[in-house]
Every structure is written in C-alpha cells, then in structure tokens.
Design an enzyme around this catalytic site. Structure first.
Site, mmCIF file in Angstrom:
data_model
loop_
_atom_site.group_PDB
_atom_site.id
_atom_site.type_symbol
_atom_site.label_atom_id
_atom_site.label_comp_id
_atom_site.label_asym_id
_atom_site.label_seq_id
_atom_site.Cartn_x
_atom_site.Cartn_y
_atom_site.Cartn_z
ATOM 1 C CG ASP A 493 -2.162 -0.645 1.149
ATOM 2 O OD1 ASP A 493 -2.690 -0.660 0.034
ATOM 3 O OD2 ASP A 493 -2.656 -1.167 2.164
HETATM 4 C C1 GLC Z 1 -1.849 -3.869 5.362
HETATM 5 C C2 GLC Z 1 -3.049 -3.800 4.446
HETATM 6 C C3 GLC Z 1 -2.875 -4.730 3.263
HETATM 7 C C4 GLC Z 1 -1.557 -4.467 2.569
HETATM 8 C C5 GLC Z 1 -0.404 -4.537 3.553
HETATM 9 C C6 GLC Z 1 0.918 -4.156 2.912
HETATM 10 O O1 GLC Z 1 -1.808 -5.117 5.977
HETATM 11 O O2 GLC Z 1 -4.233 -4.155 5.131
HETATM 12 O O3 GLC Z 1 -3.930 -4.574 2.347
HETATM 13 O O4 GLC Z 1 -1.401 -5.415 1.539
HETATM 14 O O5 GLC Z 1 -0.653 -3.667 4.626
HETATM 15 O O6 GLC Z 1 0.966 -2.811 2.572
#
Ligand code: GLC
Length: 810
Positions: A493
């Site tokens: 993210d």
């Molecule tokens: C958090 C989010 C997930 C994402 C991860 C890595 O766990 O909920 O959707 O893939 O972070 O950024």
C-alpha cells in the site's frame, strides 16, 4: 514460560500474569455480533460494523492500567467500610494470589484469587446470538464467611464510533439509559442514542436480583471529587443511586448483593450485554437469565470449533508447528475472515476503512475448508463491489455495502484504483471451487458496483465473467515495458508512484491467477479460454524476464520514467522480497533464476526474526516514492519484517524443493516459538502479528499489530498445502509435501468434500520432496492425486516419499 503456556489438550493458551508487555487479546462472536476481549476483562463489542454500530467504549491508547469497555468489581463488607477490588486486576490493581486468563476458542476465561475470593468469569457469545455473556462464579476460599457484593460495569459508546471520539456535544447529548425492574428483582438497562430509540437498543442485565444500579459515569465515579475507575466513589455507599441517564457518559452498573458466602460456598450469576429491536429486548434478554440456557449453549461453541478445526489436523515431529496448524492459526484465520483489518488494538475500526477487497479475498482462502458457505457469501459481497471495467473498489462497509477507493482518494491527480485488488478474488474463487467442487457458484449472477444506481438497476454478470473482467483489466492496463500499471498501489500500500509506474508484483500475481484460470477452464472444458490464458501467461512471462531481471534478482517496480526500484542500481530499496517469491509463484522464473532470486532473499533479506520486505530502508521522506518513506528504516513496509510476505517465500521454497529452508522460514516467525524472547516480542504468542521491526531499527524484533494480518491465511496455506503439501484440486487431493529432511513421518486427517482422509506420509530416505507412491485403502494409485471419495466415507492414504524430483513450479 514467562507469561503463560499452551494447553493444547484444552485448545487454550493460559496467560499466568496480568502484567504482559502489552494487552493480549482474544475474539468472541463474529462480525455479526462480537468483538475483542483483552486479558484483563476489557471488551470492545460491536454489531455488524465496528464503525457504524459499536457498543462499548474501548480506547486502546489509554494505559494498560485503565478501565476499557467492561469490568467487574467485587466488594466485601468490613467493619470500617467496603474492601473493593476487581478480580481482573484492572482497574483496581490490587495484589492477587492467582491470576489466569484462558484464551480459548471463542471464549475467554479469567480466573483469579484475591482477598479470599476465587473468581471465574467465562466470556463468550453463543453462536448465532446477539449477546455477550459473562458467566461469573465466585467462591469463598477463605476461612470466614463474607458478605459479598458484585458490580459488573459496562461503558457504552455512541454507535458511530468516530463521532464518539471527535464530537464534543452531539454524542453525550443524545445518549440515554432506561431501567426496567422485573418481578423477579432483576433489572434490565436499555441504552440507546436518541436516534436509535425506535430501532436498536443495547441492553445489559443479569440473572439475579439487583439491589440498585447506576447509568451515569460521573455519578458512579464521583467525578466532582475526582473519583477514578480505580476507586469509584459511589461503591463506598451501600446502594447505587438508581439514576437513569438522559445524557452524558453512560454506563451500566448493576449492584448485586449476594449475601453471605460461607467458606467453600460458590455463587454464580450471568450478565448479558446485547442489542436488539426495542420491542424484542424484554423477551430476548430473558433467555439467558436462566442458567440452564447458558449451560446449554456453551457446548455449541465447542461443537462449532470441533467441526471447524477437524477439517485439518496434523501430527508432525514439531510441537510448535502442530500447535499453530491445528489450533491457533486456523482460529486466527477465522478472526481475519470476520474482522479483516478492521478491529483490533491496532486497527481501530473507525472512519472509512471497512473490509478491504484484497485483504478479505486473501482471508477467504484461510477458511475455505471450515466454513465454505460463509466464505462464498463473503466472496459474493466482494464481487458486488467490483466495477464493470474489472477493477475493484478498495474497501466496503459491511453494514451498508457502501464502497470507497481507500487511500487513493488522498492524491488528487493520482489513479483511483489499486492494480492488484481485483486479481486476489480470482485466487479465492478458484480455491473455493477446488475445495468444494461447487461450480454452480461460477454461474451465479452478481451485480457490479455503481454507487449512483440502486442495487436492482446495476449491471450484472456471472461470477466467472467477473473473474474474466479482472484479468482483462490487468491485461489492458500496461506501461512502457508491457508490464501492468501500478495504479495507486499494489499489495504494498505504501509505495505510491506517480504517473504510469509499472509493478512486477502485479505481473506476477496476474501470472498466478492465469495459471489458476487455465486450470479452471480446463476443468470446465472451456478450452478456448484455456488457450487464451496460456498465451497471456507466456507473453507476460517473457516481458517480466526480459525487463525485470536485474542480474541476481528481480526488480520490483519501474517508475514513470522507466527507472527501476528494487534494483542493485538503487542505493535504498535495492531488493524487495515479493518480486522474488511471486515470480516463482507465477511460474515465470526458470529453475536457475528461481534459485538465484531466492538465494538473494536469504542473503539480503532474511534475519533471525523473519524476512524483511525490502532492503535497505529509505532514510528520509520522499513524496515521489510514497508512504513507505514516512516510516523510519526497519519499520513496517520500509524494510520491516512484514510477515504477510514471509509465507510467500516459504511457498516459493517448496516449489524449488527446498523443504529445510521453507521450514526454517516457518519456524523463525512461529509466534508459539517466541517465548524465550517474549519481552522483546511483546505480542501474543498464539497469533501472528502483522509486522516485526527489522534489523535496521533499534528495536529489532519488536512485534506490532497482532491478529489482523494476511500472514494468517497465507501461513496456514503454506503450512498445510505446501510444506505438508495436502492441496485440493478439482479432481481430488494432491499429495505434494516438501518437508524438513529430518522428518521420518507425519500424519494428517483431512475432511474434504464430505469424506475423511487419514493420511500418513513416510520419509524413509530423508528427503524434502520427491515422487510419491500412494496407496489408498490398500490399492496403489497412479500419480499424486487421491481421487474424491464417496461422501461420508473414511479413506486410508499411505504415502511414501521417493527419489527427489525438481520442478520450479507446480
Ligand atoms: C496492510 C493492508 C494490506 C496491505 C499490507 C501491505 O496489511 O491491510 O492490504 O497489503 O498492509 O501494505
């Protein structure tokens, strides 16, 4: 063990001191009604949606010593006044002779001995009910009779949780509690925010007569005189003032005078905290005022978990592995399936978060064997927030099914879609059909999301077409190297690159989904599609290998101007784990590159606490890279040990036949094996945290964000389907283990499509992976797939691992 121990027989973890490094929690009920309880009796309960229908006020940021949501006070009459204490330790913090918190499956049992009273409180939500019960037993273990009073207390929140925390006057002005006295002396407290008066009421009641009650926090604590939860002033009085709050910080406190307890005598009563329609509350609340009804439902909870866990039980030479795979990991999968990333001590369940499309799609894969019908329902909901162009809304509120674009809304001129979301559901649906054989689901009609249109008027298509549109979206949104566009972000993210950046991870995930879809198309005898997807796979494989091989590993992204991220050319973020593991999972890496890329993970990214997401961490905020640079090096996605990505490396290692390494990676992050460093680790030893600080951080090894992480589903898949190698296929159960060479034998009992498979795998040559010879009920079979047995039957499967074979991808 420092703070507790595993009791596998009872399927509990028993915490033996209230002074754990942080609160350790458990979950009761489901998202439909339930929430979390901490090990000192605090609770955060919601119905249907933690943001929109929250019941108790639990503020995780308050110190551990503070009251949170719910507690129980006891008081003993003495000549000079009352001796008041909480058997949960918090919030009175009195000395205790014994303290235990039994973290059970769907229940929490706190047992303590203080001031000559043994208290046993079992907290649970009966399956299918909208009520949390606290079954309270109090025993006089002293030598003299005592006059004992018990005062359970709940603090309510406004149902709109964010407003509770941010709105100074609207919330307290609208909160109300009414009291009703029943003929039998019990009292029903009804709580509602004014606008819910006619629709939904919370209630709190107990199974024994009540002396008096309080519903106003200020009066209970004696706020005018700075009374505290540690020492509520009103508890000094013989009676509470029976005040029905018409505004303010509202609570429910019921004072029970239990009379004299002789030495050895036990008194028992049950409290209920629930929610129902106003006209139903009086009747609903009666049910569990009868203790027989409480006794009747508690076993239902055990029955649910028996069934759920019985789908996969193993016995291997490693006790910590068995404990996690048989009990704690599948329980955590159930938790993430329910609460996604929405509600924990770290995920506050506020604001515009809801259930994540990509998160829930992955969570589904962790519970398919245990609760396939629930899984199908959640997949339907997810598909209903997919857009007609094949991409997906990033998250949705489970109560209203309103969806939004997640953090991508924050960037005005950036892309409003995530490049990976829509692909995860393909993996989930294919895994579901393999588990259940239910191809009818593929024909079900599901609408696409369109906020502007009412449900009945939205465009719709079959589940299969939804999946195909997802593939199409990725195929047609590509950049200068022919690789998929990143959009706002992919799985990571926090890497948010402007313009038309490309993501190798999405190319890999796309490759993996294509392999699944090729398999599915062949199963459905849709050969043209199978051919098309084969060609798409070959084409993307070529592009990835042409553009993204960096010499010793795969590159992770290309920026808008074509420059690489995750390359030896970079000074920070030189190598990213997911680009290595997923290129193997996608079937893109040839054996030599697969080995080389995985070796780079071992050398550059592995630590004794787990595999880091990238290295070296970015050391300074850089808007052009995104949120990842807002963390210090070693934290979270910036070179932290982001556990979710660890099982992908385990799976990749099993694909190249490296069972010892896959198991080493499994064991190094197994929370059940962290006891000797639990003060450094801090989190619960019975569930995976989301992240552990990496070795670039001064607090290397500290775990954070326990419970709600994709680590749960994927580690479960890695352990059961790739290390033990028992993997559902359309036509049976594939037996394809990749285990530590030292193991002689392991056994698995697997329920699959209504039959039971008792599987024994022997490893006489001490290898990790090899050809398997399989005998089913005394008859040798060809190949490695045990055919689907007749429903209700039990089959005996004897497997022997033979000479090693090498295959990059299976
Ligand atoms: C958090 C989010 C997930 C994402 C991860 C890595 O766990 O909920 O959707 O893939 O972070 O950024």
């Amino acid at each position: 063990m420092k703070y507790g121990y595993f009791d596998d027989q009872k399927r509990e973890y028993v915490i033996t001191s209230p002074k754990t490094p942080v609160k350790w929690t458990n979950y009761v009920g489901t998202l439909a009604f339930g929430g979390l309880v901490d090990h000192t009796g605090g609770s955060l309960i919601c119905k249907g949606d933690p943001a929109l229908n929250r019941i108790t006020k639990y503020i995780p940021q308050l110190p551990s010593s503070d009251f949170k949501g719910e507690t129980l006070y006891l008081r003993i009459r003495r000549e000079n006044g009352y001796n008041i204490f909480s058997p949960f330790y918090v919030p009175t913090l009195d000395p205790y002779d014994k303290y235990e918190c039994h973290v059970g499956l769907g229940y929490q049992r706190i047992v303590s001995e203080m001031v000559g009273i043994r208290t046993e409180v079992t907290i649970f939500v009966p399956p299918g009910e909208n009520v949390v019960l606290r079954d309270i037993r109090l025993t006089n273990i002293g030598n003299d009779p005592v006059e004992l009073d018990a005062i359970p207390v709940v603090e309510f929140t406004h149902f709109d949780a964010l407003k509770q925390y941010t709105n100074a006057d609207w919330c307290p002005q609208t909160m109300t509690v009414d009291a009703e006295q029943n003929d039998d002396g019990t009292v029903l407290l009804r709580q509602y925010a004014f606008l819910k008066k006619e629709t939904e009421n919370n209630f709190f009641t107990s199974s024994v007569p009540v002396d008096s009650f309080q519903t106003d926090r200020k009066k209970f604590l004696g706020d005018n005189e700075y009374g505290t939860w540690k020492s509520p002033r009103e508890l000094q009085n013989e009676h509470l003032s029976n005040y029905e709050a018409r505004r303010g910080d509202v609570i429910a406190a019921l004072l029970h005078k239990l009379g004299t307890l002789r030495p050895g005598e036990t008194k028992r009563f049950v409290t209920q905290l629930g929610q129902d329609a106003p006209e139903a509350v009086s009747t609903t609340s009666k049910k569990f005022q009868t203790l027989e009804n409480v006794d009747a439902v508690f076993p239902n909870l055990g029955n649910f978990w028996d069934d759920y866990l019985s789908t996969f039980q193993c016995k291997t030479p490693d006790a910590a592995f068995n404990s996690m795979v048989n009990i704690h990991n599948p329980r955590q999968c159930h938790t993430t399936f329910n609460w996604s990333r929405y509600l924990s001590l770290y995920q506050l369940g506020l604001g515009a978060r809801g259930l994540g499309f990509r998160d829930s799609s992955q969570d589904v894969m962790g519970v398919l064997a245990g609760i396939p019908d629930d899984a199908r329902r959640l997949m339907r909901r997810l598909l209903s927030v997919q857009l007609p162009d094949g991409s997906a809304m990033h998250q949705f509120f489970p109560l209203t099914m309103e969806a939004n674009e997640g953090d991508s809304r924050e960037e005005e001129d950036g892309k409003k879609w995530y490049g990976d979301d829509h692909l995860w559901i393909i993996l989930a649906v294919c895994a579901y059909v393999k588990e259940t054989g239910d191809t009818v689901f593929l024909d079900e009609n599901v609408s696409f999301y369109d906020k502007k249109l009412p449900l009945g008027q939205r465009e719709s298509a079959s589940v299969l077409s939804h999946l195909q549109r997802g593939l199409e979206f990725t195929k047609t949104h590509i950049g200068r190297h022919g690789l998929p566009l990143l959009g706002f972000a992919d799985w990571n993210d926090t890497v948010n690159l402007p313009g038309d950046a490309e993501s190798i991870f999405i190319a890999d995930l796309y490759g993996r989904t294509l392999l699944e879809m090729i398999d599915l198309m062949r199963h459905l005898e849709l050969d043209e599609f199978a051919e098309e997807y084969l060609a798409d796979h070959a084409s993307m494989k070529e592009r990835v290998n042409a553009a993204a091989w960096d010499g010793d590993w795969y590159i992770r992204y290309f920026e808008n101007d074509g420059s690489p991220i995750g390359s030896n050319q970079n000074s920070e973020g030189k190598i990213y784990t997911n680009a290595q593991s997923w290129t193997v999972l996608a079937g893109y890496a040839d054996p030599a590159r697969a080995k080389c890329a995985l070796q780079a993970v071992k050398e550059k990214l592995n630590t004794i606490r787990g595999i880091k997401l990238s290295w070296p961490g970015y050391n300074g905020y850089d808007k052009s890279k995104g949120g990842v640079t807002s963390y210090p090096p070693g934290a979270k996605e910036n070179g932290g040990i982001f556990l979710h990505s660890n099982p992908w490396v385990m799976i990749a290692e099993t694909m190249v036949g490296n069972g010892d390494r896959a198991f080493e990676y499994y064991s190094q992050i197994n929370p059940a094996a962290q006891n000797d460093r639990i003060d450094e680790f801090e989190c619960e030893p019975y569930c995976y945290p989301q992240n552990i600080l990496g070795d670039e951080h001064p607090q290397f090894g500290l775990a954070r964000n326990s419970w709600l992480s994709g680590t749960s589903s994927w580690t479960y898949q890695a352990a059961t389907q790739y290390i033990l190698g028992i993997r559902p296929q359309y036509d049976g159960l594939l037996i394809d283990p990749c285990i530590p060479k030292a193991w002689d034998v392991f056994t698995v009992t697997r329920h699959f499509r209504s039959a039971t498979y008792n599987i024994t795998v022997k490893n006489p040559q001490h290898i990790s992976k090899g050809d398997v010879s399989i005998v089913v009920d005394g008859e040798p079979i060809e190949g490695a797939v045990v055919p689907v047995a007749a429903p209700g039957s039990t089959v005996n499967v004897q497997v022997e691992l033979g000479m090693p074979v090498f295959s990059a991808v299976k």
